[in-house]
Design an enzyme around this catalytic site. Structure first.
Site, mmCIF file in Angstrom:
data_model
loop_
_atom_site.group_PDB
_atom_site.id
_atom_site.type_symbol
_atom_site.label_atom_id
_atom_site.label_comp_id
_atom_site.label_asym_id
_atom_site.label_seq_id
_atom_site.Cartn_x
_atom_site.Cartn_y
_atom_site.Cartn_z
ATOM 1 C CG PHE A 160 -1.836 -1.232 1.199
ATOM 2 C CD1 PHE A 160 -2.673 -1.490 0.117
ATOM 3 C CD2 PHE A 160 -1.825 -2.139 2.249
ATOM 4 C CE1 PHE A 160 -3.483 -2.621 0.092
ATOM 5 C CE2 PHE A 160 -2.637 -3.269 2.235
ATOM 6 C CZ PHE A 160 -3.467 -3.508 1.143
ATOM 7 N N GLY A 398 -7.334 -1.074 -1.790
ATOM 8 C CA GLY A 398 -7.618 -1.277 -3.209
ATOM 9 C C GLY A 398 -6.622 -0.555 -4.106
ATOM 10 N NE ARG A 400 -6.519 8.548 -3.741
ATOM 11 C CZ ARG A 400 -5.765 9.054 -2.766
ATOM 12 N NH1 ARG A 400 -5.499 8.356 -1.684
ATOM 13 N NH2 ARG A 400 -5.282 10.281 -2.863
ATOM 14 C CB CYS A 401 -4.647 1.390 -0.739
ATOM 15 S SG CYS A 401 -6.246 1.838 -0.102
ATOM 16 C CG MET A 402 -2.777 -2.082 -3.728
ATOM 17 S SD MET A 402 -2.945 -3.634 -4.608
ATOM 18 C CE MET A 402 -4.074 -3.205 -5.927
#
Ligand SMILES: NC(=O)NCCC[C@H](N)C(=O)O
Length: 411
Positions: A160, A398, A400-402
């Site tokens: 992340f 998800g 965006r976090c990754m």
């Protein structure tokens, strides 16, 4: 010339992004360690890697340059030289609980024999006690749980990349994160920015550095435009950190003039603003209906520079109107995760249905498992690129976090 970090929106065409390919760190732990490591399950690594490669390929196929954290970190330490590598190692050991002493010395010796890349990978993956031919007899070790398997915990949340740092304009914040499980992650980015030839001496601004006690995480930092940010007041980001970064941005040539602080529930499923709210087009956002109260209301504070040198805070609860005013829009489309059905919304939000990554205005990358929300996005005119999500979603983050965007085209 474009700087190596240049992000003036959430949606401008994505040019360069930073990812971390999941490795042993995502499986080097037992169920009883999960709550502390902020995981809800243990991913099956080969599948997690396949899914992550699919994500990276999807970005590359759409013209995005993909850089990897683990590689940049090793290159930065090599470019910095022996002293930089030694300081990094000392800081990493101290932050892992070994500022000095026999265990510190044994771990340092163990890590120092490795190539820089192997050392970085080992620190990320965690160091078990049985890897070293050494039984500590010092006071520090005596105070530890005897049967605890690790000298240094793995860092499973590294994939992340969104959270330990956040690109804002021609600079970034290097974040002091909330939980010990993630606090060491920011040290990689700090060294990359200082010493990697791609980033060092390029005039990048650090709007807020790692050396703080107040907390902020990249999942809460949304770049709405070249003058407006939204920042979540959340489980992970505190009000005093938001005020601190506001002061730094407003008093410099950052171009940022307004921060909309949005208060979200403080729980694990909604740990960051981007788990419940993302910008996906000039006038379109995803929003998890569970964060909105009666009539679609939520607490927001619009922060600007006051005339007296202090920050000025304007409290309002109509999110839609607040966004319209800040972004000078006549209308705005707030698309509810799960199409408003409370069961579907709850289920898809849990699996990051609101956590979309825009790679151009109106073009988003999402997890395939959130099929109701994905269909709704298409009905609202968005182009949706679905990626695989069985194992990656077990870490509660998800697309965006990754991803940490490094360069986006201006709108
Ligand atoms: N931006 C994000 O929402 N990142 C997801 C982080 C998930 C990770 N397991 C955490 O709890 O920090």
């Amino acid at each position: 010339m474009t700087k190596p970090i240049h992000v003036t929106s959430e949606i401008g065409k994505l040019k360069t992004v930073l990812l971390k390919r999941p490795d042993v760190e995502v499986e080097n732990f037992t169920p009883d360690m999960m709550p502390r490591l902020l995981f809800d399950d243990i991913p099956y690594l080969p599948t997690a890697q396949k899914e992550h490669d699919y994500f990276a390929d999807t970005l590359r196929d759409n013209g995005v340059e993909v850089l990897y954290l683990e590689k940049l970190a090793a290159e930065a330490l090599d470019a910095g030289g022996d002293e930089v590598k030694n300081t990094f190692l000392e800081t990493m050991l101290a932050e892992s609980g070994y500022a000095a002493g026999v265990t510190h010395d044994a771990l340092k010796e163990y890590l120092s024999t490795m190539t820089t890349q192997a050392m970085v990978n080992k620190i990320m993956g965690g160091i078990r006690k049985n890897e070293l031919d050494f039984v500590p007899r010092d006071l520090v070790s005596a105070a530890e749980e005897e049967d605890y398997e690790f000298f240094m915990d793995p860092m499973p949340n590294l994939y992340f990349t969104r959270d330990p740092a956040a690109s804002i304009g021609d600079g970034l914040s290097i974040n002091h994160m909330t939980f010990p499980a993630r606090q060491r992650e920011s040290l990689f980015m700090e060294n990359i920015i200082k010493y990697h030839p791609r980033f060092a001496n390029q005039g990048l601004q650090v709007w807020r550095d790692w050396n703080h006690t107040t907390r902020i995480e990249g999942g809460d930092e949304l770049v709405l435009s070249d003058t407006v940010l939204a920042i979540g007041v959340s489980q992970r980001t505190s009000a005093d950190a938001i005020e601190d970064i506001a002061r730094n941005l407003f008093s410099s040539d950052s171009g940022y003039e307004k921060i909309i602080a949005i208060r979200i529930p403080h729980n694990h499923a909604m740990m960051h603003l981007d788990t419940v709210f993302t910008m996906i087009n000039k006038d379109q956002f995803t929003v998890h209906p569970g964060i909105l109260g009666e009539g679609g209301h939520i607490d927001t504070w619009t922060i600007t520079q006051g005339s007296d040198g202090e920050l000025s805070l304007d409290h309002r609860t109509d999110l839609k109107q607040v966004l319209k005013d800040a972004l000078h829009l006549d209308d705005l489309d707030l698309i509810p995760t799960g199409n408003g059905d409370p069961i579907i919304a709850g289920r898809e939000q849990w699996n990051d249905g609101s956590n979309t990554l825009a790679i151009a205005p109106g073009v988003v990358v999402t997890y395939n498992r959130n099929y109701v929300s994905n269909q709704l996005l298409r009905e609202h005119g968005l182009k949706v690129l679905e990626v695989l999500s069985s194992e990656l979603s077990r870490g509660r983050g998800g697309p965006r976090c990754m991803s940490m965007p490094l360069v986006r085209e201006d709108l």
